[in-house]
Design a protein around this motif. Structure first.
Motif, PDB file in Angstrom:
ATOM      1  N   LEU A   1       0.813  -1.208   0.000  1.00 31.07           N
ATOM      2  CA  LEU A   1       0.000   0.000   0.000  1.00 31.07           C
ATOM      3  C   LEU A   1       0.853   1.268   0.000  1.00 31.07           C
ATOM      4  O   LEU A   1       0.429   2.305  -0.516  1.00 31.07           O
ATOM      5  N   VAL A   2       2.033   1.199   0.604  1.00 28.76           N
ATOM      6  CA  VAL A   2       2.898   2.384   0.645  1.00 28.76           C
ATOM      7  C   VAL A   2       3.969   2.326  -0.441  1.00 28.76           C
ATOM      8  O   VAL A   2       4.839   3.199  -0.491  1.00 28.76           O
ATOM      9  N   ALA A   3       3.902   1.327  -1.303  1.00 24.58           N
ATOM     10  CA  ALA A   3       4.928   1.159  -2.342  1.00 24.58           C
ATOM     11  C   ALA A   3       5.093   2.392  -3.225  1.00 24.58           C
ATOM     12  O   ALA A   3       6.233   2.757  -3.566  1.00 24.58           O
ATOM     13  N   PRO A   4       3.998   3.083  -3.648  1.00 23.28           N
ATOM     14  CA  PRO A   4       4.218   4.298  -4.454  1.00 23.28           C
ATOM     15  C   PRO A   4       5.080   5.338  -3.754  1.00 23.28           C
ATOM     16  O   PRO A   4       5.946   5.961  -4.373  1.00 23.28           O
ATOM     17  N   GLY A   5       4.859   5.540  -2.449  1.00 33.15           N
ATOM     18  CA  GLY A   5       5.678   6.485  -1.703  1.00 33.15           C
ATOM     19  C   GLY A   5       7.113   6.020  -1.570  1.00 33.15           C
ATOM     20  O   GLY A   5       8.054   6.825  -1.658  1.00 33.15           O
ATOM     21  N   VAL A   6       7.311   4.717  -1.357  1.00 34.82           N
ATOM     22  CA  VAL A   6       8.663   4.174  -1.237  1.00 34.82           C
ATOM     23  C   VAL A   6       9.423   4.338  -2.550  1.00 34.82           C
ATOM     24  O   VAL A   6      10.587   4.765  -2.574  1.00 34.82           O
ATOM     25  N   ILE A   7       8.760   4.002  -3.658  1.00 37.50           N
ATOM     26  CA  ILE A   7       9.421   4.104  -4.965  1.00 37.50           C
ATOM     27  C   ILE A   7       9.699   5.568  -5.307  1.00 37.50           C
ATOM     28  O   ILE A   7      10.769   5.904  -5.845  1.00 37.50           O
ATOM     29  N   SER A   8       8.749   6.444  -5.002  1.00 34.11           N
ATOM     30  CA  SER A   8       8.976   7.873  -5.266  1.00 34.11           C
ATOM     31  C   SER A   8      10.169   8.391  -4.480  1.00 34.11           C
ATOM     32  O   SER A   8      11.034   9.086  -5.022  1.00 34.11           O
ATOM     33  N   GLY A   9      10.220   8.050  -3.200  1.00 32.72           N
ATOM     34  CA  GLY A   9      11.373   8.458  -2.395  1.00 32.72           C
ATOM     35  C   GLY A   9      12.660   7.857  -2.890  1.00 32.72           C
ATOM     36  O   GLY A   9      13.710   8.510  -2.884  1.00 32.72           O
ATOM     37  N   GLY A  10      12.594   6.592  -3.357  1.00 32.05           N
ATOM     38  CA  GLY A  10      13.778   5.955  -3.907  1.00 32.05           C
ATOM     39  C   GLY A  10      14.278   6.650  -5.166  1.00 32.05           C
ATOM     40  O   GLY A  10      15.489   6.791  -5.370  1.00 32.05           O
ATOM     41  N   LEU A  11      13.347   7.095  -6.005  1.00 36.41           N
ATOM     42  CA  LEU A  11      13.750   7.814  -7.213  1.00 36.41           C
ATOM     43  C   LEU A  11      14.420   9.143  -6.862  1.00 36.41           C
ATOM     44  O   LEU A  11      15.429   9.532  -7.476  1.00 36.41           O
ATOM     45  N   PHE A  12      13.864   9.840  -5.870  1.00 39.50           N
ATOM     46  CA  PHE A  12      14.506  11.075  -5.425  1.00 39.50           C
ATOM     47  C   PHE A  12      15.896  10.782  -4.863  1.00 39.50           C
ATOM     48  O   PHE A  12      16.858  11.513  -5.151  1.00 39.50           O
ATOM     49  N   ALA A  13      15.996   9.723  -4.038  1.00 38.48           N
ATOM     50  CA  ALA A  13      17.291   9.376  -3.451  1.00 38.48           C
ATOM     51  C   ALA A  13      18.299   9.014  -4.526  1.00 38.48           C
ATOM     52  O   ALA A  13      19.479   9.391  -4.448  1.00 38.48           O
ATOM     53  N   PHE A  14      17.854   8.277  -5.550  1.00 36.68           N
ATOM     54  CA  PHE A  14      18.750   7.904  -6.647  1.00 36.68           C
ATOM     55  C   PHE A  14      19.218   9.150  -7.402  1.00 36.68           C
ATOM     56  O   PHE A  14      20.400   9.273  -7.741  1.00 36.68           O
ATOM     57  N   GLY A  15      18.286  10.066  -7.647  1.00 41.22           N
ATOM     58  CA  GLY A  15      18.661  11.298  -8.338  1.00 41.22           C
ATOM     59  C   GLY A  15      19.634  12.134  -7.542  1.00 41.22           C
ATOM     60  O   GLY A  15      20.598  12.690  -8.101  1.00 41.22           O
ATOM     61  N   ILE A  16      19.422  12.218  -6.225  1.00 46.13           N
ATOM     62  CA  ILE A  16      20.336  12.980  -5.366  1.00 46.13           C
ATOM     63  C   ILE A  16      21.727  12.354  -5.381  1.00 46.13           C
ATOM     64  O   ILE A  16      22.746  13.042  -5.504  1.00 46.13           O
ATOM     65  N   SER A  17      21.784  11.026  -5.245  1.00 45.62           N
ATOM     66  CA  SER A  17      23.075  10.345  -5.225  1.00 45.62           C
ATOM     67  C   SER A  17      23.783  10.454  -6.570  1.00 45.62           C
ATOM     68  O   SER A  17      24.986  10.714  -6.632  1.00 45.62           O
ATOM     69  N   PHE A  18      23.033  10.272  -7.648  1.00 48.44           N
ATOM     70  CA  PHE A  18      23.635  10.288  -8.982  1.00 48.44           C
ATOM     71  C   PHE A  18      24.142  11.679  -9.350  1.00 48.44           C
ATOM     72  O   PHE A  18      25.050  11.811 -10.168  1.00 48.44           O
TER      73      PHE A  18
END
Length: 276
Positions: A191-208
């Motif tokens: 149920l919270v997967a959209p929020g987890v994936i969205s945060g993961g995409l932001f984290a990936f962008g910040i790291s990259f």
């Protein structure tokens, strides 16, 4: 949309506000629109007018040892940092949302502090901490710092998703014999997967995209793509940098489209759950 009964002054303010927003957006987008054509320039300089069309700078990026080594380092650091940020950020969000305890506001402020603290301070602080224990100049140290920079974005997006979460579903799973781990993976996480994936995409962008912390912590063998771009701009400006910038721009656009799709999916899931 402006109401039909709005006065003349309200209409003028309405259109003036939108024209101003459009001009600001254009001001922000113009550098991107300028750099993309230069990545196809046949000249060895970033100049207009372009003398011809060429893919030589994209070829240099994909086949040059310097650029491919930097890309490899970024693809090593960013995924692992994203994974750590998603795990710790999701667990922290669930704990902060479900439990009230003394000092909760302080813990929340500490978790999101990497989002507001200047990155140069983070770089200096982590170098002073990691250097004595041997983590400076290592992939482990770089991954840990990038993960810490990504955690606030995961905490923010997952916490927003959990605001409408019905914990009676978890209690129902427990009443049917599910242990906490099973209830988390079978009920909470989907149920919270959209929020987890969205945060993961932001984290990936910040790291990259991170360069300041990398300048403090990475060794010459761990040069990431942004650090290589930074070094290239300082030492020898090459149109290959424009090619890399264009590729990163396309990646950012795809990431934003994915985030928008996830946002729409989350809204549809909430609407479906409320209709039930």
């Amino acid at each position: 949309m402006i109401p039909a009964y709005a006065s003349l002054s309200e209409r003028i303010w309405f259109y003036a506000f939108r024209v101003g927003c459009g001009l600001i957006l254009l001001f922000l987008v113009i550098p991107i629109l300028v750099i993309i054509p230069l990545s196809f320039n046949s000249d060895s300089f970033l100049i207009y007018p372009m003398s011809g069309f060429s893919l030589r700078w994209y070829e240099e990026f994909f086949f040059s040892d310097t650029w491919t080594h930097a890309l490899k380092n970024s693809l090593i650091v960013a995924p692992f940092a994203t994974l750590l940020a998603m795990v710790f950020g999701t667990l922290a969000s669930i704990g902060l949302t479900r439990v009230d305890f003394p000092g909760k506001a302080l813990v929340t402020a500490i978790l999101i502090s990497p989002m507001v603290v200047p990155v140069v301070i983070v770089g200096v602080a982590t170098y002073l901490v990691f250097a004595p224990i041997g983590l400076s100049g290592s992939y482990v140290g770089l991954i840990l710092v990038h993960a810490a920079l990504g955690v606030p974005f995961v905490v923010t997006t997952v916490s927003a998703t959990l605001q409408g979460f019905d914990y009676n579903l978890v209690r129902a799973a427990a009443s049917l014999g599910a242990n906490p781990v099973t209830a988390f993976f079978r009920v909470t996480l989907p149920l919270v997967a959209p929020g987890v994936i969205s945060g993961g995409l932001f984290a990936f962008g910040i790291s990259f995209d991170e360069v300041v912390v990398t300048l403090f912590l990475a060794s010459p063998e761990q040069t990431t793509l942004p650090r290589q771009m930074f070094s290239g701009i300082r030492e020898n400006i090459s149109p290959a940098i424009a090619a890399v910038a264009t590729i990163l721009t396309i990646f950012a656009v795809l990431m934003l489209l994915t985030l928008e799709w996830l946002r729409g999916r989350s809204e549809r899931m909430r609407t479906s759950a409320s209709n039930r």
